[in-house]
Design a protein around this motif. Structure first.
Motif, PDB file in Angstrom:
ATOM      1  N   THR A   1       0.831  -1.207   0.000  1.00 17.52           N
ATOM      2  CA  THR A   1       0.000   0.000   0.000  1.00 17.52           C
ATOM      3  C   THR A   1       0.863   1.254   0.000  1.00 17.52           C
ATOM      4  O   THR A   1       0.591   2.215  -0.734  1.00 17.52           O
TER       5      THR A   1
ATOM      6  N   ASN B   1       1.282   0.024  -4.844  1.00 12.39           N
ATOM      7  CA  ASN B   1       0.910  -1.161  -5.613  1.00 12.39           C
ATOM      8  C   ASN B   1      -0.395  -1.702  -5.028  1.00 12.39           C
ATOM      9  O   ASN B   1      -0.412  -2.656  -4.249  1.00 12.39           O
ATOM     10  N   GLN B   2      -1.513  -1.100  -5.413  1.00 16.16           N
ATOM     11  CA  GLN B   2      -2.798  -1.442  -4.827  1.00 16.16           C
ATOM     12  C   GLN B   2      -3.254  -2.850  -5.200  1.00 16.16           C
ATOM     13  O   GLN B   2      -3.927  -3.518  -4.419  1.00 16.16           O
ATOM     14  N   GLN B   3      -2.872  -3.319  -6.383  1.00 19.97           N
ATOM     15  CA  GLN B   3      -3.297  -4.646  -6.810  1.00 19.97           C
ATOM     16  C   GLN B   3      -2.711  -5.730  -5.908  1.00 19.97           C
ATOM     17  O   GLN B   3      -3.408  -6.625  -5.425  1.00 19.97           O
TER      18      GLN B   3
ATOM     19  N   THR C   1      -8.556  -0.850   4.784  1.00 16.33           N
ATOM     20  CA  THR C   1      -7.105  -0.786   4.950  1.00 16.33           C
ATOM     21  C   THR C   1      -6.654  -1.729   6.067  1.00 16.33           C
ATOM     22  O   THR C   1      -7.465  -2.203   6.871  1.00 16.33           O
TER      23      THR C   1
ATOM     24  N   GLN D   1      -4.143  -5.463  -2.365  1.00 13.13           N
ATOM     25  CA  GLN D   1      -5.511  -5.962  -2.228  1.00 13.13           C
ATOM     26  C   GLN D   1      -5.536  -7.485  -2.149  1.00 13.13           C
ATOM     27  O   GLN D   1      -6.393  -8.062  -1.464  1.00 13.13           O
TER      28      GLN D   1
END
Length: 365
Positions: A233, A237-239, A261, A242
């Protein structure tokens, strides 16, 4: 040009004194004793060693066993003496000597019926080398220190189980591996926390992923997953973040906040400022938001009083202490000696504890 007479006199005196010191240093006070060879037969040495072992006279036993190994390396009792020597060195707390003797026995006798004992003793000795006097008598965590010997012990036990899966020592070795795995995982997470503090996100992610991949059955897994998700996070790199958050939602939903979060503080069980100011003695964090493995561990652990915390574990110890120190190896090379139970241990007074067992010794039952 000649020197003045007084300078010549001083030069001669200095040379004389220097020569005296050199002469004294070249004559040692102790004369070296030449090895005169065996003074008894192999059987006599062996009988003396067995008698000393039965009486707990380990120095005398080691001397006789070493004589057999030196003078009768191919004798009738040579292999038995080498195995007994491993045990004697363990009783003498000469753990490097145990490792050396075990390695030598494995190298010379790879097909011996009791070679599994040498593998087991080597692992226990390396495990013991990772604990010095400070760690034994305080509540300091070994995972916060150097763990190289623990890594060696882990590999020793892996070799034992791989080569002798049905050995009587393999069950205990597996239990020790489980404990060592938790220590190594905690060591990695300690480094990960430090990397988080200095915002080294990539390094923190690598530490967390290492725990997930190599120590999947340890209580540090929830924090490792949360650390990796938090690091991704912060990197944007949100992918990837997640993916780990979804794993947390399925297995540890309390570690994910309502906004989706990661609750890293809950995963790390961070204490309050009062807990940090007292070096973890007071003000521990709540027991909420922990995984089932941690809850089971906390249920079995004994509550410690403030006296025990202030004395770093030396005073007012709980009656049923959960110790992780390995037990001694067997008195016979093929039989393991179980650790004494808490009921067999007499209670020690505070005087006995402060004097490290020298004063006010409890009466044996």
């Amino acid at each position: 040009m000649s020197l003045p007479r007084y300078k010549v006199t001083m030069l001669v005196l200095c040379l004389g004194i220097a020569g005296t010191f050199v002469g004294c240093s070249s004559n040692p006070s102790k004369k070296e004793v030449a090895d005169l060879g065996p003074q008894s037969s192999e059987q006599a040495y062996f009988d003396s060693a067995e008698k000393a072992l039965n009486k707990g006279q380990y120095n005398e036993a080691a001397k006789n066993l070493q004589a057999i190994d030196t003078y009768f390396p191919t004798g009738t009792h040579a292999q038995k003496a080498q195995l007994d020597l491993i045990y004697v060195k363990f009783q003498q707390k000469d753990y490097p000597g145990v490792v050396t003797a075990a390695d030598r026995f494995i190298r010379l006798n790879p097909d011996h019926p009791n070679v599994a004992y040498a593998y087991y003793a080597r692992g226990v000795a390396n495990m013991e080398q990772n604990y010095d006097g400070i760690v034994r008598y305080t509540s300091l965590k070994q995972s916060h220190r150097d763990v190289n010997y623990l890594k060696l012990a882990y590999q020793n036990f892996v070799d034992l189980i791989r080569r002798f899966p049905s050995s009587q020592y393999s069950v205990d070795a597996a239990q020790r591996m489980k404990y060592i795995g938790q220590e190594l995982a905690e060591h990695e997470m300690t480094a990960a926390r430090f990397n988080i503090e200095r915002q080294a996100w990539v390094a923190a992610i690598e530490r967390g992923q290492w725990v997930v991949e190599h120590y999947p059955d340890t209580p540090q897994i929830p924090e490792a997953l949360a650390t990796v998700a938090y690091g991704y996070t912060q990197l944007g790199n949100q992918q990837s973040a997640q993916q780990y958050i979804n794993i947390l939602k399925l297995n540890y939903p309390n570690l994910v906040k309502a906004n989706g979060t990661v609750d890293l503080a809950a995963a790390r069980k961070q204490g309050s400022w009062w807990n940090k100011a007292t070096l973890g003695i007071f003000g521990r964090s709540s027991e909420s938001n922990v995984n089932h493995a941690q809850q089971a561990s906390d249920e079995h652990s004994e509550k410690r009083s403030w006296t025990n915390r202030l004395s770093f574990g030396m005073l007012d110890k709980p009656e049923q202490e959960q110790t992780a120190a390995p037990a001694a190896v067997a008195s016979e090379p093929v039989v393991a000696t179980p650790a004494p139970t808490s009921e067999e241990k007499p209670k020690r007074s505070w005087t006995n504890r402060l004097s490290f067992g020298l004063l006010d010794k409890p009466e044996s039952n």
